[in-house]
Design a protein around this motif. Structure first.
Motif, PDB file in Angstrom:
ATOM      1  N   LEU A  61       1.613   9.426  -4.401  1.00  0.00           N
ATOM      2  CA  LEU A  61       1.645  10.293  -4.979  1.00  0.00           C
ATOM      3  C   LEU A  61       0.725  11.056  -6.263  1.00  0.00           C
ATOM      4  CD1 LEU A  61       5.234  11.124  -3.408  1.00  0.00           C
ATOM      5  CD2 LEU A  61       3.084  11.647  -2.677  1.00  0.00           C
ATOM      6  N   GLY A  62       1.257  10.009  -7.330  1.00  0.00           N
ATOM      7  CA  GLY A  62       0.526  10.615  -8.510  1.00  0.00           C
ATOM      8  C   GLY A  62      -1.265  10.739  -8.485  1.00  0.00           C
ATOM      9  N   THR A  63      -1.902   9.932  -7.273  1.00  0.00           N
ATOM     10  CA  THR A  63      -2.822  10.057  -7.172  1.00  0.00           C
ATOM     11  C   THR A  63      -3.743  11.495  -6.558  1.00  0.00           C
ATOM     12  OG1 THR A  63      -3.129   9.353  -5.038  1.00  0.00           O
ATOM     13  CG2 THR A  63      -3.507   7.761  -6.719  1.00  0.00           C
ATOM     14  N   LEU A  64      -2.252  11.813  -5.597  1.00  0.00           N
ATOM     15  CA  LEU A  64      -2.841  13.225  -4.522  1.00  0.00           C
ATOM     16  C   LEU A  64      -2.820  14.299  -4.867  1.00  0.00           C
ATOM     17  CD1 LEU A  64      -0.130  12.667  -2.064  1.00  0.00           C
ATOM     18  CD2 LEU A  64      -2.937  12.251  -2.475  1.00  0.00           C
ATOM     19  N   LYS A  65      -2.712  14.619  -7.256  1.00  0.00           N
ATOM     20  CA  LYS A  65      -2.401  15.638  -7.470  1.00  0.00           C
ATOM     21  C   LYS A  65      -3.826  17.141  -7.747  1.00  0.00           C
ATOM     22  CE  LYS A  65      -0.621  13.944 -11.557  1.00  0.00           C
ATOM     23  NZ  LYS A  65      -0.552  13.057 -12.812  1.00  0.00           N
ATOM     24  N   SER A  75       0.806  -1.422   0.554  1.00  0.00           N
ATOM     25  CA  SER A  75       0.113  -0.007   0.319  1.00  0.00           C
ATOM     26  C   SER A  75       0.737   1.456   0.220  1.00  0.00           C
ATOM     27  CB  SER A  75      -0.558   0.010   1.337  1.00  0.00           C
ATOM     28  OG  SER A  75      -1.287   1.053   1.778  1.00  0.00           O
ATOM     29  N   GLY A  76       0.566   2.077  -1.282  1.00  0.00           N
ATOM     30  CA  GLY A  76       1.543   3.712  -1.403  1.00  0.00           C
ATOM     31  C   GLY A  76       1.266   4.128  -0.462  1.00  0.00           C
ATOM     32  N   GLN A  77      -0.207   4.466   0.075  1.00  0.00           N
ATOM     33  CA  GLN A  77      -0.623   5.141   1.252  1.00  0.00           C
ATOM     34  C   GLN A  77      -0.633   4.627   2.033  1.00  0.00           C
ATOM     35  OE1 GLN A  77      -5.056   5.341   0.953  1.00  0.00           O
ATOM     36  NE2 GLN A  77      -5.163   6.923   2.402  1.00  0.00           N
ATOM     37  N   SER A  78      -0.175   4.052   2.737  1.00  0.00           N
ATOM     38  CA  SER A  78       0.203   2.755   4.171  1.00  0.00           C
ATOM     39  C   SER A  78       1.700   3.692   4.273  1.00  0.00           C
ATOM     40  CB  SER A  78      -0.224   1.723   4.470  1.00  0.00           C
ATOM     41  OG  SER A  78       0.521   1.154   5.362  1.00  0.00           O
ATOM     42  N   LEU A  79       2.020   3.255   2.932  1.00  0.00           N
ATOM     43  CA  LEU A  79       3.701   3.736   2.868  1.00  0.00           C
ATOM     44  C   LEU A  79       3.864   4.952   3.159  1.00  0.00           C
ATOM     45  CD1 LEU A  79       5.348   0.812   0.936  1.00  0.00           C
ATOM     46  CD2 LEU A  79       5.472   1.053   3.054  1.00  0.00           C
ATOM     47  N   ASN A  92       6.833  18.545  -7.543  1.00  0.00           N
ATOM     48  CA  ASN A  92       7.912  18.935  -8.533  1.00  0.00           C
ATOM     49  C   ASN A  92       8.417  17.319  -8.739  1.00  0.00           C
ATOM     50  OD1 ASN A  92       9.615  19.630 -10.418  1.00  0.00           O
ATOM     51  ND2 ASN A  92      12.009  19.689  -8.546  1.00  0.00           N
ATOM     52  N   SER A  93       8.080  16.625  -7.347  1.00  0.00           N
ATOM     53  CA  SER A  93       8.820  15.200  -7.953  1.00  0.00           C
ATOM     54  C   SER A  93       7.856  14.596  -8.664  1.00  0.00           C
ATOM     55  CB  SER A  93       9.320  14.381  -6.507  1.00  0.00           C
ATOM     56  OG  SER A  93       7.893  14.095  -5.771  1.00  0.00           O
ATOM     57  N   LEU A  94       6.282  14.380  -8.914  1.00  0.00           N
ATOM     58  CA  LEU A  94       5.558  14.177  -9.225  1.00  0.00           C
ATOM     59  C   LEU A  94       6.270  14.038 -11.146  1.00  0.00           C
ATOM     60  CD1 LEU A  94       1.937  15.398  -7.954  1.00  0.00           C
ATOM     61  CD2 LEU A  94       3.141  13.310  -6.928  1.00  0.00           C
ATOM     62  N   GLY A 148       0.743  15.350   4.363  1.00  0.00           N
ATOM     63  CA  GLY A 148      -0.405  14.271   4.832  1.00  0.00           C
ATOM     64  C   GLY A 148      -0.551  14.396   2.837  1.00  0.00           C
ATOM     65  N   LYS A 149      -0.870  15.245   2.570  1.00  0.00           N
ATOM     66  CA  LYS A 149      -1.253  15.533   1.168  1.00  0.00           C
ATOM     67  C   LYS A 149       0.010  15.468  -0.671  1.00  0.00           C
ATOM     68  CE  LYS A 149      -6.281  15.463   1.636  1.00  0.00           C
ATOM     69  NZ  LYS A 149      -5.612  14.156   1.510  1.00  0.00           N
ATOM     70  N   GLY A 150       1.470  15.751   0.454  1.00  0.00           N
ATOM     71  CA  GLY A 150       2.239  15.933  -0.342  1.00  0.00           C
ATOM     72  C   GLY A 150       2.685  17.367  -0.144  1.00  0.00           C
TER      73      GLY A 150
END
Length: 139
Positions: free
Chosen positions: A135-139, A55-59, A83-85, A70-72
């Motif tokens: 992280l890609g889902t947090l856009k 789980s990327g969210q959990s990690l 930027n890292s996205l 919490g949302k980068g």
């Protein structure tokens, strides 16, 4: 209780109760044994056929959010991750594991997860990819 004794009737009742209890217990055991076909009955342990998905969210929550928010969005210690996205998975992995972004060495405050591990275990490519994907889902 000195000097007191049970009457013959009370002793007979106690004896009958003990015998009945033993017979019920043995009968219940035998019935259960016979219903099971003579084998042990109970919960069976079966090995999982595949490990749980990473789980990327959990990690992210347990290893990154404390510094990056919490949302980068950035926090008191770590910068925002917008930027890292845009980085490739290879560039993102190098930053997470070795503290090197595509254009510079990251602050010494940034853990080098190749050394420290993620969640107490050696970091894997699958874990890093899961965080990158999350992280890609947090856009």
């Amino acid at each position: 209780m000195s000097g007191e004794s049970y009457s013959k009737r009370e002793l007979t009742a106690i004896g009958a109760f003990v015998v009945a209890s033993v017979l019920i217990g043995v009968g219940a055991y035998q019935l259960g044994f016979n219903l099971s076909g003579g084998r042990a009955v109970g919960a069976e342990m079966v090995a999982a056929s595949a490990p749980a998905p990473v789980s990327g969210q959990s990690l992210y929550a347990s290893n990154c959010a404390g510094c990056h928010g919490g949302k980068g969005e950035g926090g008191g210690v770590g910068p925002a991750l917008a930027n890292s996205l845009t980085w490739s998975l290879e560039d993102f992995s190098n930053a997470v594991l070795n503290g090197k972004s595509p254009d510079r060495e990251l602050s010494p405050v940034m853990p080098r997860f190749a050394v420290t591990g993620l969640d107490g275990e050696t970091a894997t490519d699958e874990q890093v990819k899961a965080i990158h994907d999350y992280l890609g889902t947090l856009k």
